[in-house]
Design a protein around this motif. Structure first.
Motif, PDB file in Angstrom:
ATOM      1  N   LYS A 141       0.849  -1.190   0.000  1.00 28.95           N
ATOM      2  CA  LYS A 141       0.000   0.000   0.000  1.00 28.95           C
ATOM      3  C   LYS A 141       0.885   1.241   0.000  1.00 28.95           C
ATOM      4  CE  LYS A 141      -2.251  -1.142   3.764  1.00 28.95           C
ATOM      5  NZ  LYS A 141      -3.201  -1.081   4.900  1.00 28.95           N
ATOM      6  N   PHE A 142       0.457   2.279  -0.721  1.00 32.58           N
ATOM      7  CA  PHE A 142       1.163   3.553  -0.621  1.00 32.58           C
ATOM      8  C   PHE A 142       0.231   4.609  -0.035  1.00 32.58           C
ATOM      9  CE2 PHE A 142      -0.717   3.680  -4.871  1.00 32.58           C
ATOM     10  CZ  PHE A 142      -1.105   5.002  -5.058  1.00 32.58           C
ATOM     11  N   SER A 143       0.809   5.578   0.651  1.00 31.64           N
ATOM     12  CA  SER A 143       0.020   6.634   1.289  1.00 31.64           C
ATOM     13  C   SER A 143      -0.832   7.354   0.251  1.00 31.64           C
ATOM     14  CB  SER A 143       0.949   7.636   1.984  1.00 31.64           C
ATOM     15  OG  SER A 143       1.715   6.992   2.978  1.00 31.64           O
ATOM     16  N   HIS A 144      -1.999   7.743   0.673  1.00 38.26           N
ATOM     17  CA  HIS A 144      -3.006   8.267  -0.257  1.00 38.26           C
ATOM     18  C   HIS A 144      -2.468   9.386  -1.139  1.00 38.26           C
ATOM     19  CE1 HIS A 144      -6.844   9.240  -1.939  1.00 38.26           C
ATOM     20  NE2 HIS A 144      -6.915  10.409  -1.340  1.00 38.26           N
ATOM     21  N   ASN A 145      -2.485   9.128  -2.454  1.00 43.85           N
ATOM     22  CA  ASN A 145      -2.086  10.105  -3.476  1.00 43.85           C
ATOM     23  C   ASN A 145      -0.651  10.593  -3.317  1.00 43.85           C
ATOM     24  OD1 ASN A 145      -4.500   9.975  -4.840  1.00 43.85           O
ATOM     25  ND2 ASN A 145      -5.351  11.838  -3.957  1.00 43.85           N
ATOM     26  N   ASN A 146       0.198   9.830  -2.613  1.00 45.60           N
ATOM     27  CA  ASN A 146       1.580  10.237  -2.347  1.00 45.60           C
ATOM     28  C   ASN A 146       2.493   9.613  -3.403  1.00 45.60           C
ATOM     29  OD1 ASN A 146       4.287  10.325  -1.294  1.00 45.60           O
ATOM     30  ND2 ASN A 146       3.412  10.805   0.715  1.00 45.60           N
ATOM     31  N   LEU A 147       2.940  10.438  -4.344  1.00 42.74           N
ATOM     32  CA  LEU A 147       3.751   9.945  -5.460  1.00 42.74           C
ATOM     33  C   LEU A 147       5.115   9.436  -5.014  1.00 42.74           C
ATOM     34  CD1 LEU A 147       2.864  12.732  -8.051  1.00 42.74           C
ATOM     35  CD2 LEU A 147       1.998  10.379  -8.011  1.00 42.74           C
ATOM     36  N   ASP A 148       5.718  10.067  -4.012  1.00 46.42           N
ATOM     37  CA  ASP A 148       7.020   9.616  -3.509  1.00 46.42           C
ATOM     38  C   ASP A 148       6.902   8.229  -2.883  1.00 46.42           C
ATOM     39  OD1 ASP A 148       8.284  11.936  -4.326  1.00 46.42           O
ATOM     40  OD2 ASP A 148       7.997  12.946  -2.400  1.00 46.42           O
ATOM     41  N   ASP A 149       5.828   8.022  -2.126  1.00 46.74           N
ATOM     42  CA  ASP A 149       5.637   6.716  -1.504  1.00 46.74           C
ATOM     43  C   ASP A 149       5.338   5.658  -2.563  1.00 46.74           C
ATOM     44  OD1 ASP A 149       5.593   5.002   0.681  1.00 46.74           O
ATOM     45  OD2 ASP A 149       3.435   5.241   0.977  1.00 46.74           O
ATOM     46  N   LEU A 150       4.579   6.031  -3.580  1.00 44.37           N
ATOM     47  CA  LEU A 150       4.327   5.093  -4.680  1.00 44.37           C
ATOM     48  C   LEU A 150       5.635   4.697  -5.359  1.00 44.37           C
ATOM     49  CD1 LEU A 150       2.662   3.516  -6.728  1.00 44.37           C
ATOM     50  CD2 LEU A 150       2.220   5.677  -7.927  1.00 44.37           C
ATOM     51  N   ALA A 151       6.492   5.682  -5.616  1.00 48.50           N
ATOM     52  CA  ALA A 151       7.784   5.388  -6.259  1.00 48.50           C
ATOM     53  C   ALA A 151       8.614   4.429  -5.407  1.00 48.50           C
ATOM     54  CB  ALA A 151       8.547   6.678  -6.512  1.00 48.50           C
ATOM     55  N   SER A 152       8.576   4.628  -4.080  1.00 47.33           N
ATOM     56  CA  SER A 152       9.352   3.744  -3.198  1.00 47.33           C
ATOM     57  C   SER A 152       8.829   2.313  -3.255  1.00 47.33           C
ATOM     58  CB  SER A 152       9.320   4.268  -1.755  1.00 47.33           C
ATOM     59  OG  SER A 152       8.047   4.088  -1.157  1.00 47.33           O
ATOM     60  N   LYS A 153       7.512   2.160  -3.407  1.00 47.24           N
ATOM     61  CA  LYS A 153       6.937   0.814  -3.506  1.00 47.24           C
ATOM     62  C   LYS A 153       7.210   0.206  -4.887  1.00 47.24           C
ATOM     63  CE  LYS A 153       5.103   0.958   0.617  1.00 47.24           C
ATOM     64  NZ  LYS A 153       5.341   2.361   1.015  1.00 47.24           N
ATOM     65  N   LEU A 154       7.220   1.029  -5.920  1.00 44.41           N
ATOM     66  CA  LEU A 154       7.527   0.531  -7.260  1.00 44.41           C
ATOM     67  C   LEU A 154       8.944  -0.047  -7.329  1.00 44.41           C
ATOM     68  CD1 LEU A 154       5.825   3.308  -9.402  1.00 44.41           C
ATOM     69  CD2 LEU A 154       5.359   0.857  -9.594  1.00 44.41           C
ATOM     70  N   LYS A 155       9.839   0.527  -6.555  1.00 41.24           N
ATOM     71  CA  LYS A 155      11.222   0.018  -6.528  1.00 41.24           C
ATOM     72  C   LYS A 155      11.298  -1.390  -5.930  1.00 41.24           C
ATOM     73  CE  LYS A 155      13.203   4.663  -6.204  1.00 41.24           C
ATOM     74  NZ  LYS A 155      13.835   5.672  -5.328  1.00 41.24           N
ATOM     75  N   LEU A 156      10.268  -1.767  -5.153  1.00 38.11           N
ATOM     76  CA  LEU A 156      10.230  -3.095  -4.548  1.00 38.11           C
ATOM     77  C   LEU A 156       9.576  -4.127  -5.465  1.00 38.11           C
ATOM     78  CD1 LEU A 156       8.996  -2.087  -0.964  1.00 38.11           C
ATOM     79  CD2 LEU A 156      11.364  -2.513  -1.676  1.00 38.11           C
ATOM     80  N   GLY A 157       9.004  -3.650  -6.553  1.00 41.82           N
ATOM     81  CA  GLY A 157       8.205  -4.498  -7.413  1.00 41.82           C
ATOM     82  C   GLY A 157       8.997  -5.609  -8.086  1.00 41.82           C
ATOM     83  N   ARG A 158       8.354  -6.773  -8.191  1.00 39.94           N
ATOM     84  CA  ARG A 158       8.939  -7.924  -8.880  1.00 39.94           C
ATOM     85  C   ARG A 158       7.868  -8.527  -9.800  1.00 39.94           C
ATOM     86  NH1 ARG A 158      12.419  -5.631  -6.915  1.00 39.94           N
ATOM     87  NH2 ARG A 158      14.143  -6.353  -5.591  1.00 39.94           N
ATOM     88  N   GLY A 159       8.310  -9.197 -10.841  1.00 43.84           N
ATOM     89  CA  GLY A 159       7.377  -9.825 -11.770  1.00 43.84           C
ATOM     90  C   GLY A 159       6.544  -8.782 -12.487  1.00 43.84           C
ATOM     91  N   ASN A 160       5.321  -9.149 -12.852  1.00 48.09           N
ATOM     92  CA  ASN A 160       4.388  -8.169 -13.397  1.00 48.09           C
ATOM     93  C   ASN A 160       3.894  -7.282 -12.257  1.00 48.09           C
ATOM     94  OD1 ASN A 160       4.274  -8.907 -16.209  1.00 48.09           O
ATOM     95  ND2 ASN A 160       3.135 -10.748 -15.592  1.00 48.09           N
ATOM     96  N   ILE A 161       3.983  -5.988 -12.458  1.00 50.07           N
ATOM     97  CA  ILE A 161       3.616  -5.028 -11.409  1.00 50.07           C
ATOM     98  C   ILE A 161       2.303  -4.360 -11.802  1.00 50.07           C
ATOM     99  CG2 ILE A 161       4.330  -2.991 -10.112  1.00 50.07           C
ATOM    100  CD1 ILE A 161       7.238  -3.678 -10.937  1.00 50.07           C
ATOM    101  N   PHE A 162       1.344  -4.342 -10.855  1.00 43.05           N
ATOM    102  CA  PHE A 162       0.043  -3.714 -11.081  1.00 43.05           C
ATOM    103  C   PHE A 162      -0.163  -2.605 -10.053  1.00 43.05           C
ATOM    104  CE2 PHE A 162      -0.199  -8.132 -12.439  1.00 43.05           C
ATOM    105  CZ  PHE A 162      -0.702  -8.004 -13.736  1.00 43.05           C
ATOM    106  N   VAL A 163      -0.402  -1.397 -10.537  1.00 38.40           N
ATOM    107  CA  VAL A 163      -0.721  -0.264  -9.667  1.00 38.40           C
ATOM    108  C   VAL A 163      -2.211   0.029  -9.827  1.00 38.40           C
ATOM    109  CG1 VAL A 163      -0.357   2.190  -9.238  1.00 38.40           C
ATOM    110  CG2 VAL A 163       1.591   0.708  -9.791  1.00 38.40           C
ATOM    111  N   ILE A 164      -2.933   0.104  -8.699  1.00 36.61           N
ATOM    112  CA  ILE A 164      -4.394   0.221  -8.752  1.00 36.61           C
ATOM    113  C   ILE A 164      -4.848   1.442  -7.953  1.00 36.61           C
ATOM    114  CG2 ILE A 164      -6.567  -0.994  -8.427  1.00 36.61           C
ATOM    115  CD1 ILE A 164      -4.576  -3.540  -8.105  1.00 36.61           C
ATOM    116  N   VAL A 165      -5.606   2.311  -8.624  1.00 37.49           N
ATOM    117  CA  VAL A 165      -6.127   3.524  -7.989  1.00 37.49           C
ATOM    118  C   VAL A 165      -7.576   3.733  -8.435  1.00 37.49           C
ATOM    119  CG1 VAL A 165      -3.856   4.621  -7.877  1.00 37.49           C
ATOM    120  CG2 VAL A 165      -5.346   5.074  -9.844  1.00 37.49           C
TER     121      VAL A 165
END
Length: 374
Positions: A141-165
């Motif tokens: 989960k990333f903090s609501h509408n927080n692009l920096d937190d989303l980027a930090s989670k994207l760096k952890l991504g493996r395989g096919n990555i799905f971002v859902i909003v």
């Protein structure tokens, strides 16, 4: 059965003690500030008439579909309507589901595999959460509408990555920064999924939604559009590529193992799309602006939202329920949204503005809330 009945009683008593018990209402107050019928389509005689005209063009219309779409429940009319809607929103293909909940559960339980990554906004809808829980992907989960937190989670991504909003969030009514989120997804090779439930019919030149309005329909992997809100019907569609549609037909359990919607429902959905470009959406946005202007003028604690969903914040379930009860006694259908549905201390009146609400009704509602708040 005594043991399980005792368990039920204890859980319900806990909700009573917390002032968060839910009850059904069968006789709502007359002035609607509660429903998601933003454009008045659910009560539209024009929509009812056009639905009947659509049905009259078909032959041998049955009361029910008689089975799942993979068995006896599919029709050429259903597939033509799916393609009609996909074209409207700028996508290659679409697949109907019986509800928005079914669409999100089917899509998200079927797509992510073991080793894949799901990243969702912390305020995402319960149906999306449930779909993620049924998948084998790793969820962040990333903090609501927080692009920096989303980027930090994207760096952890493996395989096919799905971002859902959600393009418009159902409780706060605020917008996701989908242009910036889409850019981040492209940077990290992630697949963006956008739930447009509360944007369809409200945003875009003809109500196509915020994905289309922001020219992102070629960059978004999938969009979920629901018909039970501004379009005044029931059901949902997942929009994306032709491959995605065929994949869901084969792997989405909430599509495969359920009876198909009757043709009456499909005819009503098509009728709503045929009428959408005849609605003056600006009229709705003017009423939203009026509500916000009056609320701020009267110093109400209002959430930041330019959508049809507006929120007046209260510090507890008790105070939110008290305010709703008084408003209902005055004839306003306004409901309290309680924790744990929303965070503790962020309980609220969830007020939906409709194209059929008069300026006088909006003014009277704000004045009543001001009176309640002292």
């Amino acid at each position: 059965m005594e043991k399980i009945e005792q368990f039920l009683k204890e859980k319900l008593q806990k909700r009573l003690d917390d002032r968060s018990i839910r009850n059904l209402m069968t006789d709502p107050p007359p002035i609607d500030f509660c429903s998601n019928d933003y454009l008045g389509f659910a009560r539209s005689k024009s929509l009812e008439k056009l639905t009947q005209e659509n049905l009259q063009q078909l032959h041998h219309v049955r009361n029910g579909s008689g089975g799942s779409r993979l068995l006896s429940g599919n029709t050429a009319y259903t597939e033509q309507t799916e393609q009609f809607i996909a074209n409207f929103h700028g996508f290659d293909a679409g697949l109907f589901f019986n509800s928005g909940y079914d669409a999100n559960v089917g899509l998200l339980s079927a797509l992510p595999q073991r080793g894949d990554t799901i990243i969702t906004d912390e305020f995402i809808h319960a149906s999306i959460i449930d779909g993620c829980r049924l998948s084998h992907g790793t969820r962040y989960k990333f903090s609501h509408n927080n692009l920096d937190d989303l980027a930090s989670k994207l760096k952890l991504g493996r395989g096919n990555i799905f971002v859902i909003v959600e393009s418009v969030y159902s409780m706060d009514g605020d917008f996701a920064p989908i242009v910036e989120i889409s850019a981040l997804c492209q940077q990290y090779g992630a697949n963006l999924i956008v739930d447009e439930a509360h944007a369809t019919g409200i945003f875009g030149a003809q109500g196509q939604g915020l994905v289309y309005q922001n020219k992102l329909h070629k960059n978004v992997f999938a969009t979920v559009v629901t018909f039970g809100k501004a379009l005044g019907g029931h059901g949902a569609i997942v929009l994306g590529s032709k491959n995605l549609r065929h994949y869901l037909i084969n792997f989405a359990r909430s599509f495969i193992f359920t009876t198909a919607a009757p043709i009456h429902q499909i005819a009503g959905i098509k009728a709503a799309y045929q009428l959408i470009n005849k609605v003056n959406i600006n009229e709705l946005h003017q009423k939203i602006a009026l509500f916000r202007e009056l609320s701020k003028k009267n110093n109400l604690t209002i959430l930041e939202s330019n959508s049809a969903i507006q929120g007046i914040i209260y510090p507890s379930n008790t105070e939110a329920k008290h305010a709703a009860k008084i408003l209902q006694s005055k004839g306003f259908d306004v409901r309290a949204i309680l924790s744990p549905t929303v965070p503790l201390g962020k309980e609220r009146l969830r007020i939906c503005i409709h194209i059929y609400n008069t300026n006088e009704e909006i003014t009277a509602l704000v004045n009543e809330i001001k009176e309640i708040n002292g």
